[in-house]
Scaffold this active site. Structure first.
Site: not given
Ligand code: AMP
Length: 543
Positions: A437, A330, A442, A185
């Site tokens: 906040k 994850e 929020w 990540t």
């Molecule tokens: P990654 O592990 O780099 O794929 O990032 C995952 C994170 O991307 C998630 O925990 C979300 O915060 C964000 N994310 C993924 N898909 C979406 C979506 N469709 N809408 C909003 N946030 C998203």
């Protein structure tokens, strides 16, 4: 009492064997790094994957060894998916957009023995090679004629390596819980964290991802994964598509609107997958040439929230359904989807667009719940929002080579704050660290951003919480204008007036030329907060 059924391990090599036998003529098309289009079939890919596994074995690679890949979406990277994992080694996909120190950290932490690299990405490795502790060599994914000049040691040529082998190879059998792939990540702070997928988790995820009410992948699908193969295994699509013999079209390094359109048109793709920024560029390009996406039925959007304006444009101008999906590294990554349902069909276009802005219902295999600040579970009423927790067979249990569990009472905290409505639709309110906040309430930065990009003069928007003497924090909007236009706070706020609560309206707007992004294309808010956190206080004291 135990059941009496075969206990056959689920192994990634079974996918390519199946594709070879039952979808042998289905095509895999790639825009290559060398230039030009490459075209072959699953039968060819299967034979070359076996040769690759043999060649890697000849280099001494064994079960459990890690091999890095630093590559675009092409047929050679696809062969690595099977050649490396199929032999029992671990494919460690590396994101070329990472900072140098993160890349070095990943290569050392995963103990990569070799890195398979696209020729045009080799300079990134040259720049960092001095820091690599475990690496024995590099395999450049090209033929002899295109091998680049390099000062690195032990650089092998991919095509020569596999040409030196025949394809007479039996995929080894091992426990399905064996590690198959490793993706880090790209956290915004601290070192990257490794998520180590197993054969079992990858197979179950791919079967679920292909289902009709998930990505609906079949032999009739012609798909274009713009989502990179170095980011969560391109959402598992290379595996899922191969199970069903879909035509697969890989865009290589050319991710601009014109290049994507050329492939979509030439290969008549009907399913596109990628993050919102890629589609913004494609939509702008389509506008500029006055054409529509005739062959496309579905555009899967994930990674960041899909703005309503994008959902509307795909439908109204291009006749395509925007399938909004949410997940994370994850989670392999699939969590939720806004699958088209009979209920959706019964809605007016406007009501359906609203529903599509939600991130969707959990796909079978994923359980979700939301927790309040006291740790108690919150109701699924579409109003209450809290920490989004998940569990399931393709969700991480612990981070790679890290002490302890990643779980809280058996659930994984996604770091997202969300609501869940009575029908089960989850909606991301924000990343927990991005939520604003204001006066004890929020404000969702994502909602504000998505509403703001609907403004005709706004190309991209980012909202952060800025310190405020009275309200603790108030929203500050950073906006990139559409070329040749200016954006003002007054104009954006009057546009937002009927879209968000009045007290959500940003206190200030700063026009910027560009916004910073993370290696996976998400808005990178950390440096913006560092620069602008005190902006409102400073304005106040200056006035
Ligand atoms: P990654 O592990 O780099 O794929 O990032 C995952 C994170 O991307 C998630 O925990 C979300 O915060 C964000 N994310 C993924 N898909 C979406 C979506 N469709 N809408 C909003 N946030 C998203």
């Amino acid at each position: 009492m135990q059941g009496n059924m075969m206990n056959q391990p689920l192994l990634i090599s079974q996918i390519i064997q199946h594709a070879e036998q039952y979808h042998s003529q289905a095509e895999i098309v790639s825009r290559t790094v060398e230039g030009g289009i490459h075209r072959y079939t699953y039968r060819d890919a299967a034979a070359r994957s076996r040769k690759l596994a043999k060649a890697l074995s000849a280099l001494g690679i064994q079960v459990g060894d890690s091999i890095g890949t630093l590559a675009w979406n092409t047929y050679r990277h696809y062969e690595c998916y099977f050649g490396i994992s199929g032999l029992g080694a671990v494919m460690n996909t590396i994101n070329p957009r990472l900072f140098a120190e993160q890349m070095t950290y990943i290569v050392n932490h995963s103990r990569d023995r070799y890195i398979m690299v696209d020729a045009n990405l080799l300079p990134l490795l040259e720049a960092n090679a001095a820091g690599f502790e475990t690496l024995e060599g590099y395999i450049v994914m090209t033929d002899r004629a295109h091998m680049p000049e390099t000062r690195l040691d032990n650089v092998l040529c991919y095509e020569e390596l596999i040409e030196g082998q025949d394809d007479d190879y039996e995929w080894p059998q091992f426990d399905e819980n064996t590690a198959a792939a490793l993706c880090y990540t790209s956290g915004t702070t601290g070192n990257p964290k490794g998520v180590l997928y197993s054969h079992r988790s990858t197979m179950i995820h791919a079967m679920a991802a292909a289902a009709p009410d998930a990505l609906n992948i079949s032999s009739r699908t012609s798909l274009l994964p713009v989502v990179p193969m170095f980011h969560v295994n391109a959402w598992g699509v290379p595996y899922a598509a191969s199970m069903h013999g879909s035509k697969m079209v890989f865009p290589g390094p050319a991710l601009d609107g014109a290049s994507l359109w050329e492939l979509i048109d030439a290969e008549q793709t009907n399913l596109l997958l990628g993050v919102p920024t890629v589609w913004l560029a494609l939509l702008q390009y389509m506008d500029s040439i006055g054409k529509t996406l005739e062959s496309v039925n579905t555009v899967v959007v994930g990674g960041s929230a899909a703005p309503e304006s994008m959902i509307r444009t795909f439908h109204q101008k291009h006749g395509a359904f925007l399938l909004h999906a949410w997940g994370m590294t994850e989670m392999s990554p699939l969590g939720t989807l806004t699958t088209p349902t009979p209920h959706m069909d019964s809605l007016s276009d406007e009501d359906r667009y609203k529903l599509q802005t939600k991130q969707g219902k959990a796909t079978f295999g994923v359980e979700m719940k939301i927790l309040g600040e006291d740790g108690a579970e919150l109701p699924h009423d579409g109003e209450a929002f809290g920490r989004l927790m998940v569990r399931g067979p393709w969700i991480v249990d612990s981070y790679f080579r890290t002490e302890g569990s990643a779980l809280e009472d058996g659930w994984f905290d996604t770091g997202d704050v969300a609501t869940i409505d009575p029908a089960g639709y989850m909606q991301i309110v924000d990343r927990s660290k991005d939520v604003i906040k204001s006066g004890g309430e929020w404000i969702s930065s994502i909602d504000l951003e998505n509403a703001a990009v609907g403004h005709p003069d706004v190309a991209e928007a980012c909202v952060i919480g800025a310190a405020h003497p009275k309200w603790d924090e108030r929203p500050l909007l950073l906006a990139v204008p559409v070329e040749g236009r200016e954006v003002t706070l007054e104009s954006v706020n009057s546009f937002l007036a009927d879209k968000v609560a009045k007290w959500w309206l940003p206190d200030a707007l700063i026009q910027v030329e560009a916004l910073p992004h993370t290696a996976t294309g998400k808005l990178h808010k950390v440096p913006l907060r560092e620069t602008y956190y005190n902006y409102l206080n400073e304005q106040e004291s200056a006035s």
